[in-house]
Design a protein around this motif. Structure first.
Motif, mmCIF file in Angstrom:
data_model
loop_
_atom_site.group_PDB
_atom_site.id
_atom_site.type_symbol
_atom_site.label_atom_id
_atom_site.label_comp_id
_atom_site.label_asym_id
_atom_site.label_seq_id
_atom_site.Cartn_x
_atom_site.Cartn_y
_atom_site.Cartn_z
ATOM 1 N N UNK A 34 0.821 -1.206 0.000
ATOM 2 C CA UNK A 34 0.000 0.000 0.000
ATOM 3 C C UNK A 34 0.857 1.259 0.000
ATOM 4 N N UNK A 35 0.236 2.365 0.327
ATOM 5 C CA UNK A 35 0.904 3.663 0.304
ATOM 6 C C UNK A 35 2.164 3.649 1.154
ATOM 7 N N UNK A 36 3.236 4.247 0.618
ATOM 8 C CA UNK A 36 4.522 4.246 1.310
ATOM 9 C C UNK A 36 5.304 5.503 0.985
ATOM 10 N N UNK A 37 6.238 5.845 1.869
ATOM 11 C CA UNK A 37 7.172 6.928 1.605
ATOM 12 C C UNK A 37 8.386 6.356 0.874
ATOM 13 N N UNK A 38 9.221 7.249 0.387
ATOM 14 C CA UNK A 38 10.433 6.805 -0.301
ATOM 15 C C UNK A 38 11.321 5.991 0.636
ATOM 16 N N UNK A 39 11.469 6.434 1.878
ATOM 17 C CA UNK A 39 12.330 5.703 2.814
ATOM 18 C C UNK A 39 11.738 4.334 3.162
ATOM 19 N N UNK A 40 10.415 4.236 3.279
ATOM 20 C CA UNK A 40 9.786 2.941 3.537
ATOM 21 C C UNK A 40 9.998 1.992 2.361
ATOM 22 N N UNK A 41 9.912 2.532 1.152
ATOM 23 C CA UNK A 41 10.132 1.708 -0.032
ATOM 24 C C UNK A 41 11.582 1.241 -0.122
ATOM 25 N N UNK A 42 12.519 2.124 0.223
ATOM 26 C CA UNK A 42 13.933 1.741 0.205
ATOM 27 C C UNK A 42 14.186 0.617 1.203
ATOM 28 N N UNK A 43 13.559 0.716 2.354
ATOM 29 C CA UNK A 43 13.727 -0.327 3.378
ATOM 30 C C UNK A 43 13.078 -1.639 2.942
ATOM 31 N N UNK A 44 11.885 -1.565 2.386
ATOM 32 C CA UNK A 44 11.159 -2.770 1.978
ATOM 33 C C UNK A 44 11.827 -3.480 0.802
ATOM 34 N N UNK A 45 12.323 -2.702 -0.153
ATOM 35 C CA UNK A 45 12.896 -3.297 -1.360
ATOM 36 C C UNK A 45 14.388 -3.588 -1.221
ATOM 37 N N UNK A 46 15.012 -2.997 -0.205
ATOM 38 C CA UNK A 46 16.459 -3.110 0.021
ATOM 39 C C UNK A 46 17.267 -2.494 -1.135
ATOM 40 N N UNK A 47 16.641 -1.513 -1.804
ATOM 41 C CA UNK A 47 17.327 -0.762 -2.842
ATOM 42 C C UNK A 47 17.917 0.511 -2.229
ATOM 43 N N UNK A 48 18.934 1.045 -2.879
ATOM 44 C CA UNK A 48 19.502 2.308 -2.424
ATOM 45 C C UNK A 48 18.470 3.423 -2.588
ATOM 46 N N UNK A 49 18.483 4.399 -1.688
ATOM 47 C CA UNK A 49 17.509 5.498 -1.784
ATOM 48 C C UNK A 49 17.508 6.196 -3.146
ATOM 49 N N UNK A 50 18.679 6.394 -3.745
ATOM 50 C CA UNK A 50 18.704 7.061 -5.057
ATOM 51 C C UNK A 50 18.088 6.186 -6.140
ATOM 52 N N UNK A 51 18.197 4.862 -6.003
ATOM 53 C CA UNK A 51 17.581 3.947 -6.959
ATOM 54 C C UNK A 51 16.065 3.996 -6.826
ATOM 55 N N UNK A 52 15.586 4.042 -5.597
ATOM 56 C CA UNK A 52 14.144 4.152 -5.354
ATOM 57 C C UNK A 52 13.635 5.482 -5.889
ATOM 58 N N UNK A 53 14.381 6.551 -5.663
ATOM 59 C CA UNK A 53 13.985 7.876 -6.143
ATOM 60 C C UNK A 53 13.852 7.868 -7.674
ATOM 61 N N UNK A 54 14.817 7.257 -8.359
ATOM 62 C CA UNK A 54 14.758 7.161 -9.821
ATOM 63 C C UNK A 54 13.555 6.316 -10.259
ATOM 64 N N UNK A 55 13.324 5.188 -9.590
ATOM 65 C CA UNK A 55 12.185 4.324 -9.919
ATOM 66 C C UNK A 55 10.870 5.069 -9.739
ATOM 67 N N UNK A 56 10.746 5.819 -8.647
ATOM 68 C CA UNK A 56 9.524 6.580 -8.393
ATOM 69 C C UNK A 56 9.303 7.637 -9.470
#
Length: 93
Positions: A34-56
């Motif tokens: 469900x709804x998540x912040x960038x930091x929650x997504x980085x933690x859940x996916x174990x991706x680097x924050x910049x990778x999550x930011x690019x994906x978003x």
């Protein structure tokens, strides 16, 4: 001889097939959690924050997700799948 694609027509028509694997992982995580912040997504996916930011960014540009300001902390954004995207993108296939 053209190569056969294993992707569904929905994925091909929306551009989800053209997105990087990290964007697909983030979309799937939003579907399950469900709804998540960038930091929650980085933690859940174990991706680097910049990778999550690019994906978003990629997902938002393709209209697959939307974002809004968090009422709890205006410095953060809450990301969610667009209504109807599960059918349109074939995410839950």
């Amino acid at each position: 001889m053209p190569e056969q694609s294993s992707l569904s027509p929905q994925e091909t028509s929306t551009g989800l097939a053209d997105l990087p694997p990290s964007a697909k992982l983030v979309a799937k995580t939003l579907e399950y959690e469900g709804n998540s912040t960038q930091s929650q997504l980085a933690e859940s996916t174990r991706l680097l924050p910049r990778t999550v930011r690019y994906a978003l960014t990629q997902l938002e540009e393709n209209g697959i997700i939307s974002s809004r300001l968090s009422f709890m902390d205006a410095r953060q954004r809450i990301y969610s799948l667009e209504l109807g995207d599960r059918e349109r993108t074939g995410i839950d296939a």
